[in-house]
Design a protein around this motif. Structure first.
Motif, mmCIF file in Angstrom:
data_model
loop_
_atom_site.group_PDB
_atom_site.id
_atom_site.type_symbol
_atom_site.label_atom_id
_atom_site.label_comp_id
_atom_site.label_asym_id
_atom_site.label_seq_id
_atom_site.Cartn_x
_atom_site.Cartn_y
_atom_site.Cartn_z
ATOM 1 N N ASP A 4 0.843 -1.205 0.000
ATOM 2 C CA ASP A 4 0.000 0.000 0.000
ATOM 3 C C ASP A 4 0.878 1.255 0.000
ATOM 4 O O ASP A 4 1.222 1.784 1.051
ATOM 5 C CB ASP A 4 -0.919 -0.044 1.220
ATOM 6 C CG ASP A 4 -1.840 1.158 1.330
ATOM 7 O OD1 ASP A 4 -1.800 2.052 0.457
ATOM 8 O OD2 ASP A 4 -2.611 1.206 2.322
ATOM 9 N N PHE A 5 1.213 1.729 -1.197
ATOM 10 C CA PHE A 5 2.097 2.886 -1.345
ATOM 11 C C PHE A 5 1.515 4.112 -0.640
ATOM 12 O O PHE A 5 2.218 4.799 0.103
ATOM 13 C CB PHE A 5 2.319 3.162 -2.838
ATOM 14 C CG PHE A 5 3.333 4.233 -3.122
ATOM 15 C CD1 PHE A 5 4.684 3.966 -3.007
ATOM 16 C CD2 PHE A 5 2.931 5.499 -3.515
ATOM 17 C CE1 PHE A 5 5.627 4.954 -3.274
ATOM 18 C CE2 PHE A 5 3.861 6.484 -3.779
ATOM 19 C CZ PHE A 5 5.217 6.206 -3.656
ATOM 20 N N GLU A 6 0.227 4.387 -0.845
ATOM 21 C CA GLU A 6 -0.410 5.561 -0.218
ATOM 22 C C GLU A 6 -0.417 5.413 1.303
ATOM 23 O O GLU A 6 -0.231 6.391 2.031
ATOM 24 C CB GLU A 6 -1.826 5.767 -0.753
ATOM 25 C CG GLU A 6 -1.870 6.153 -2.223
ATOM 26 C CD GLU A 6 -1.133 7.461 -2.520
ATOM 27 O OE1 GLU A 6 -1.231 8.405 -1.709
ATOM 28 O OE2 GLU A 6 -0.452 7.525 -3.560
ATOM 29 N N GLY A 7 -0.655 4.206 1.782
ATOM 30 C CA GLY A 7 -0.625 3.958 3.223
ATOM 31 C C GLY A 7 0.751 4.211 3.815
ATOM 32 O O GLY A 7 0.875 4.741 4.920
ATOM 33 N N LEU A 8 1.784 3.842 3.073
ATOM 34 C CA LEU A 8 3.152 4.121 3.518
ATOM 35 C C LEU A 8 3.411 5.624 3.556
ATOM 36 O O LEU A 8 3.941 6.147 4.539
ATOM 37 C CB LEU A 8 4.173 3.423 2.608
ATOM 38 C CG LEU A 8 4.294 1.917 2.810
ATOM 39 C CD1 LEU A 8 5.003 1.269 1.636
ATOM 40 C CD2 LEU A 8 5.008 1.604 4.113
ATOM 41 N N LEU A 9 3.013 6.322 2.501
ATOM 42 C CA LEU A 9 3.209 7.777 2.468
ATOM 43 C C LEU A 9 2.525 8.457 3.649
ATOM 44 O O LEU A 9 3.036 9.447 4.181
ATOM 45 C CB LEU A 9 2.681 8.370 1.156
ATOM 46 C CG LEU A 9 3.485 8.064 -0.109
ATOM 47 C CD1 LEU A 9 2.808 8.703 -1.311
ATOM 48 C CD2 LEU A 9 4.922 8.537 0.017
ATOM 49 N N ALA A 10 1.380 7.922 4.073
ATOM 50 C CA ALA A 10 0.609 8.527 5.166
ATOM 51 C C ALA A 10 1.344 8.494 6.503
ATOM 52 O O ALA A 10 1.091 9.335 7.368
ATOM 53 C CB ALA A 10 -0.745 7.835 5.299
ATOM 54 N N VAL A 11 2.265 7.541 6.687
ATOM 55 C CA VAL A 11 2.960 7.428 7.976
ATOM 56 C C VAL A 11 4.433 7.853 7.902
ATOM 57 O O VAL A 11 5.128 7.806 8.915
ATOM 58 C CB VAL A 11 2.852 6.007 8.579
ATOM 59 C CG1 VAL A 11 1.406 5.676 8.916
ATOM 60 C CG2 VAL A 11 3.455 4.971 7.663
ATOM 61 N N LEU A 12 4.881 8.275 6.722
ATOM 62 C CA LEU A 12 6.277 8.710 6.561
ATOM 63 C C LEU A 12 6.354 10.229 6.485
ATOM 64 O O LEU A 12 5.577 10.863 5.758
ATOM 65 C CB LEU A 12 6.871 8.112 5.283
ATOM 66 C CG LEU A 12 7.024 6.593 5.259
ATOM 67 C CD1 LEU A 12 7.406 6.119 3.858
ATOM 68 C CD2 LEU A 12 8.060 6.140 6.279
ATOM 69 N N ALA A 13 7.301 10.811 7.214
ATOM 70 C CA ALA A 13 7.559 12.243 7.096
ATOM 71 C C ALA A 13 8.085 12.518 5.691
ATOM 72 O O ALA A 13 8.771 11.669 5.105
ATOM 73 C CB ALA A 13 8.580 12.682 8.139
ATOM 74 N N PRO A 14 7.778 13.679 5.121
ATOM 75 C CA PRO A 14 8.235 13.984 3.752
ATOM 76 C C PRO A 14 9.756 13.843 3.586
ATOM 77 O O PRO A 14 10.225 13.400 2.552
ATOM 78 C CB PRO A 14 7.798 15.431 3.534
ATOM 79 C CG PRO A 14 6.678 15.649 4.500
ATOM 80 C CD PRO A 14 6.962 14.759 5.691
#
Length: 134
Positions: free
Chosen positions: A33-43
């Motif tokens: 889940d790429f979007e799910g990963l992005l949601a929990v990673l700082a930019p």
């Protein structure tokens, strides 16, 4: 100010909340889940790997949420939430053996840094308690 001085972000003392963030990261990783990963990673998240982790396929340094999400997408099948020296982290257990320890730094509600250690002599120095029963 800390970032300018090169100091890591101050760790968050709320282990329960941190555990939820790490578990969301691992679930998104396992499910691709790429979007799910992005949601929990700082930019500006940074992943650093020791030489042993690099031999297992990790790059020495990965910077940025998109690059980190891409590198973890579909992985973490053997990863379990753990306490590493009393702080939230991840234990990768293969064949009943602890192979990789991920020390996770959380700032706010996102993962700001991950330090991967796979060197057996270094892993032996960590106090690792697996929290995840999956």
């Amino acid at each position: 100010r800390r970032r300018v001085q090169g100091a890591p972000p101050a760790p968050d003392p709320d282990l329960g909340r941190q555990r939820g963030i790490v578990e969301a990261f691992l679930a998104a990783s396992r499910n691709g889940d790429f979007e799910g990963l992005l949601a929990v990673l700082a930019p500006d998240v940074v992943v650093r790997a020791d030489q042993a982790a690099q031999r297992l396929g990790s790059l020495p340094v990965i910077r940025g949420a998109a690059a980190v999400a891409e590198s973890f997408k579909g992985r973490a099948q053997a990863a379990k939430t753990a306490l590493v020296d009393g702080e939230i982290g991840v234990a990768v257990i293969l064949g009943g053996t602890l192979r990789v320890v991920l020390r996770v730094t959380i700032a706010g509600d996102r993962i700001a840094a991950i330090d991967a250690t796979a060197e057996p002599t270094q892993i032996e120095t960590f106090d690792v308690e697996v929290l995840d029963r999956n």
